[in-house]
Design a protein around this motif. Structure first.
Motif, PDB file in Angstrom:
ATOM      1  N   GLY A  31      19.317  80.589  82.694  1.00 20.97           N
ATOM      2  CA  GLY A  31      18.124  80.794  83.506  1.00 20.97           C
ATOM      3  C   GLY A  31      17.404  79.518  83.884  1.00 20.97           C
ATOM      4  N   GLU A  32      17.830  78.384  83.309  1.00 21.08           N
ATOM      5  CA  GLU A  32      17.201  77.109  83.612  1.00 21.08           C
ATOM      6  C   GLU A  32      17.813  76.483  84.863  1.00 21.08           C
ATOM      7  N   ALA A  33      17.034  75.615  85.515  1.00 17.31           N
ATOM      8  CA  ALA A  33      17.519  74.924  86.715  1.00 17.31           C
ATOM      9  C   ALA A  33      17.597  73.415  86.527  1.00 17.31           C
ATOM     10  N   LEU A  34      16.950  72.888  85.490  1.00  9.75           N
ATOM     11  CA  LEU A  34      16.848  71.437  85.327  1.00  9.75           C
ATOM     12  C   LEU A  34      17.946  70.902  84.412  1.00  9.75           C
ATOM     13  N   SER A  35      19.011  70.421  85.018  1.00  9.08           N
ATOM     14  CA  SER A  35      20.108  69.871  84.228  1.00  9.08           C
ATOM     15  C   SER A  35      20.000  68.360  84.022  1.00  9.08           C
ATOM     16  N   VAL A  36      19.240  67.686  84.881  1.00  8.46           N
ATOM     17  CA  VAL A  36      19.142  66.228  84.794  1.00  8.46           C
ATOM     18  C   VAL A  36      18.636  65.739  83.435  1.00  8.46           C
ATOM     19  N   PRO A  37      17.603  66.355  82.833  1.00  3.44           N
ATOM     20  CA  PRO A  37      17.162  65.865  81.512  1.00  3.44           C
ATOM     21  C   PRO A  37      18.259  65.905  80.447  1.00  3.44           C
ATOM     22  N   ILE A  38      19.154  66.882  80.542  1.00  3.47           N
ATOM     23  CA  ILE A  38      20.245  66.964  79.570  1.00  3.47           C
ATOM     24  C   ILE A  38      21.243  65.837  79.808  1.00  3.47           C
ATOM     25  N   ILE A  39      21.521  65.572  81.076  1.00  5.19           N
ATOM     26  CA  ILE A  39      22.442  64.478  81.410  1.00  5.19           C
ATOM     27  C   ILE A  39      21.868  63.137  80.956  1.00  5.19           C
ATOM     28  N   LYS A  40      20.557  62.950  81.143  1.00  2.00           N
ATOM     29  CA  LYS A  40      19.922  61.709  80.687  1.00  2.00           C
ATOM     30  C   LYS A  40      20.058  61.554  79.181  1.00  2.00           C
ATOM     31  N   ARG A  41      19.912  62.661  78.449  1.00  2.00           N
ATOM     32  CA  ARG A  41      20.069  62.602  76.988  1.00  2.00           C
ATOM     33  C   ARG A  41      21.504  62.247  76.620  1.00  2.00           C
ATOM     34  N   LEU A  42      22.472  62.841  77.296  1.00  2.00           N
ATOM     35  CA  LEU A  42      23.873  62.543  77.007  1.00  2.00           C
ATOM     36  C   LEU A  42      24.189  61.068  77.247  1.00  2.00           C
ATOM     37  N   LYS A  43      23.607  60.504  78.295  1.00  2.00           N
ATOM     38  CA  LYS A  43      23.939  59.132  78.668  1.00  2.00           C
ATOM     39  C   LYS A  43      23.291  58.087  77.754  1.00  2.00           C
ATOM     40  N   LYS A  44      22.547  58.532  76.774  1.00  2.00           N
ATOM     41  CA  LYS A  44      22.068  57.602  75.753  1.00  2.00           C
ATOM     42  C   LYS A  44      23.194  57.238  74.785  1.00  2.00           C
ATOM     43  N   GLU A  45      24.265  58.029  74.802  1.00  2.00           N
ATOM     44  CA  GLU A  45      25.388  57.814  73.884  1.00  2.00           C
ATOM     45  C   GLU A  45      26.428  56.917  74.542  1.00  2.00           C
ATOM     46  N   MET A  46      26.165  55.636  74.557  1.00  2.00           N
ATOM     47  CA  MET A  46      27.080  54.703  75.194  1.00  2.00           C
ATOM     48  C   MET A  46      27.941  53.964  74.161  1.00  2.00           C
ATOM     49  N   ASP A  47      29.045  53.417  74.650  1.00  2.00           N
ATOM     50  CA  ASP A  47      30.023  52.758  73.778  1.00  2.00           C
ATOM     51  C   ASP A  47      30.768  51.726  74.618  1.00  2.00           C
ATOM     52  N   ASP A  48      31.741  51.043  74.011  1.00  2.00           N
ATOM     53  CA  ASP A  48      32.541  50.078  74.773  1.00  2.00           C
ATOM     54  C   ASP A  48      33.334  50.773  75.876  1.00  2.00           C
ATOM     55  N   THR A  49      33.865  51.945  75.549  1.00  2.00           N
ATOM     56  CA  THR A  49      34.601  52.743  76.533  1.00  2.00           C
ATOM     57  C   THR A  49      33.990  54.142  76.587  1.00  2.00           C
ATOM     58  N   VAL A  50      33.571  54.545  77.775  1.00  2.00           N
ATOM     59  CA  VAL A  50      32.929  55.842  77.962  1.00  2.00           C
ATOM     60  C   VAL A  50      33.560  56.552  79.150  1.00  2.00           C
ATOM     61  N   ILE A  51      33.912  57.818  78.947  1.00  2.00           N
ATOM     62  CA  ILE A  51      34.383  58.666  80.047  1.00  2.00           C
ATOM     63  C   ILE A  51      33.332  59.746  80.269  1.00  2.00           C
ATOM     64  N   ILE A  52      32.840  59.844  81.501  1.00  2.00           N
ATOM     65  CA  ILE A  52      31.835  60.840  81.845  1.00  2.00           C
ATOM     66  C   ILE A  52      32.461  61.898  82.741  1.00  2.00           C
ATOM     67  N   ASP A  53      32.500  63.128  82.266  1.00  2.00           N
ATOM     68  CA  ASP A  53      32.916  64.251  83.099  1.00  2.00           C
ATOM     69  C   ASP A  53      31.676  64.719  83.855  1.00  2.00           C
ATOM     70  N   CYS A  54      31.602  64.374  85.142  1.00  2.00           N
ATOM     71  CA  CYS A  54      30.379  64.597  85.926  1.00  2.00           C
ATOM     72  C   CYS A  54      30.315  66.017  86.487  1.00  2.00           C
ATOM     73  N   PRO A  55      29.107  66.475  86.837  1.00  2.00           N
ATOM     74  CA  PRO A  55      28.993  67.736  87.564  1.00  2.00           C
ATOM     75  C   PRO A  55      29.602  67.578  88.956  1.00  2.00           C
ATOM     76  N   PRO A  56      30.117  68.658  89.541  1.00  2.00           N
ATOM     77  CA  PRO A  56      30.654  68.555  90.900  1.00  2.00           C
ATOM     78  C   PRO A  56      29.533  68.441  91.926  1.00  2.00           C
ATOM     79  N   GLY A  57      29.900  68.022  93.132  1.00  2.00           N
ATOM     80  CA  GLY A  57      28.920  67.955  94.212  1.00  2.00           C
ATOM     81  C   GLY A  57      28.287  66.591  94.346  1.00  2.00           C
ATOM     82  N   THR A  58      27.242  66.547  95.176  1.00  2.00           N
ATOM     83  CA  THR A  58      26.553  65.279  95.458  1.00  2.00           C
ATOM     84  C   THR A  58      25.044  65.403  95.270  1.00  2.00           C
ATOM     85  N   SER A  59      24.613  66.406  94.521  1.00  2.00           N
ATOM     86  CA  SER A  59      23.180  66.617  94.312  1.00  2.00           C
ATOM     87  C   SER A  59      22.692  65.823  93.103  1.00  2.00           C
ATOM     88  N   CYS A  60      21.447  66.061  92.703  1.00  2.00           N
ATOM     89  CA  CYS A  60      20.807  65.263  91.646  1.00  2.00           C
ATOM     90  C   CYS A  60      21.621  65.157  90.347  1.00  2.00           C
TER      91      CYS A  60
END
Length: 276
Positions: free
Chosen positions: A139-168
């Motif tokens: 029922g939620e619409a705001l996915s960006v805050p979750i993505i921002k939280r995920l991207k705090k987990e950085m390393d020497d090698t990171v693979i990001i499986d992105c959402p499809p499309g070209t929106s926010c």
């Protein structure tokens, strides 16, 4: 090296390629499943999930004893989340982005910022990979805050499986990456949406290359677009019914096409060189 695996549309095989790349590299790395509205990398990577973390955004509540319904918060809200109804101000939960402008502009100090959960981050390991998966609350619409939280987990090698499309959500996932692997298919929709994703990468100043999935060998229209846009075609994954059969059982591209292991390693080496 942060590699974003993205696509202009859904269903191109983006997650299949991202998982196959992570497995092919066979080294310690971090895998971020940022497709939080339909995360499914766990189906193929079979991670051991040891914990989870709730993602909470700021959320305004109105102190009725202080609010005089002046309407300043209503006029300043960029998202239309504040509505004045007679002598009361109501917050539209589904529209609120938690920016806090309403609290800053309220002359009566009647806006109190609390927290509203929007989703969950699942944390675990999959072989040599640190695994993080975002899940948007129903029922939620705001996915960006979750993505921002995920991207705090950085390393020497990171693979990001992105959402499809070209929106926010897709923009947030790709932004800041060292390279974007754009997975497309040789169809009119695939080509149209690939062009949009190339433009997103260009605006974000993220170099990109293309992987053509379900290729028939001669993909002239895709190759013509890539040539025009000066984007390299790094790999073609041939159309093969066997891939769909193994995929339906929760298998990976590498199980269907073991030779892709070396090819994906070559792709990784090539994009490291392109980044330099």
């Amino acid at each position: 090296m942060i590699v974003a695996v993205a696509s202009g549309k859904g269903g191109t095989g983006k997650t299949s390629v991202a998982c196959a790349l992570g497995l092919a590299l066979d080294r310690p790395l971090t895998f971020l499943d940022c497709d939080v509205e339909g995360a499914n990398a766990h189906i193929f990577l079979h991670p051991y999930l040891r914990s989870e973390e709730e993602v909470v955004i700021p959320y305004p509540t109105i102190d009725r004893s202080k609010c005089d319904a002046c309407g300043i918060c209503v006029s300043k809200c960029h998202f239309g989340a504040m509505v004045r109804l007679g002598k009361k101000v109501k917050v539209m939960e589904s529209l609120c982005h938690g920016c806090g402008v309403c609290r800053l502009v309220c002359p009566q100090d009647a806006v109190i910022m609390s927290g509203r959960p929007v989703g969950t981050v699942h944390i675990g390991t999959a072989g040599l990979m640190r695994f993080f998966c975002g899940e948007l609350r129903t029922g939620e619409a705001l996915s960006v805050p979750i993505i921002k939280r995920l991207k705090k987990e950085m390393d020497d090698t990171v693979i990001i499986d992105c959402p499809p499309g070209t929106s926010c959500p897709a923009v947030e996932a790709v932004e800041g990456s060292d390279f974007a692997l754009l997975v497309t298919e040789p169809t009119p929709f695939g080509i149209h949406d690939l062009k949009g994703m190339i433009e997103v990468c260009r605006r974000l100043d993220v170099p990109c290359g293309v992987i053509i999935n379900r290729s028939f060998g001669e993909d002239r229209e895709v190759e013509s677009l890539c040539k025009t846009e000066m984007v390299p075609v790094l790999l073609k994954v041939p159309f093969d019914r066997k891939v769909a059969e193994i995929y339906a059982r929760g298998g990976t591209l590498l199980e269907a096409m073991p030779k892709l292991t070396d090819k994906l390693n070559d792709v990784f080496i090539e994009i490291v060189g392109l980044k330099r």
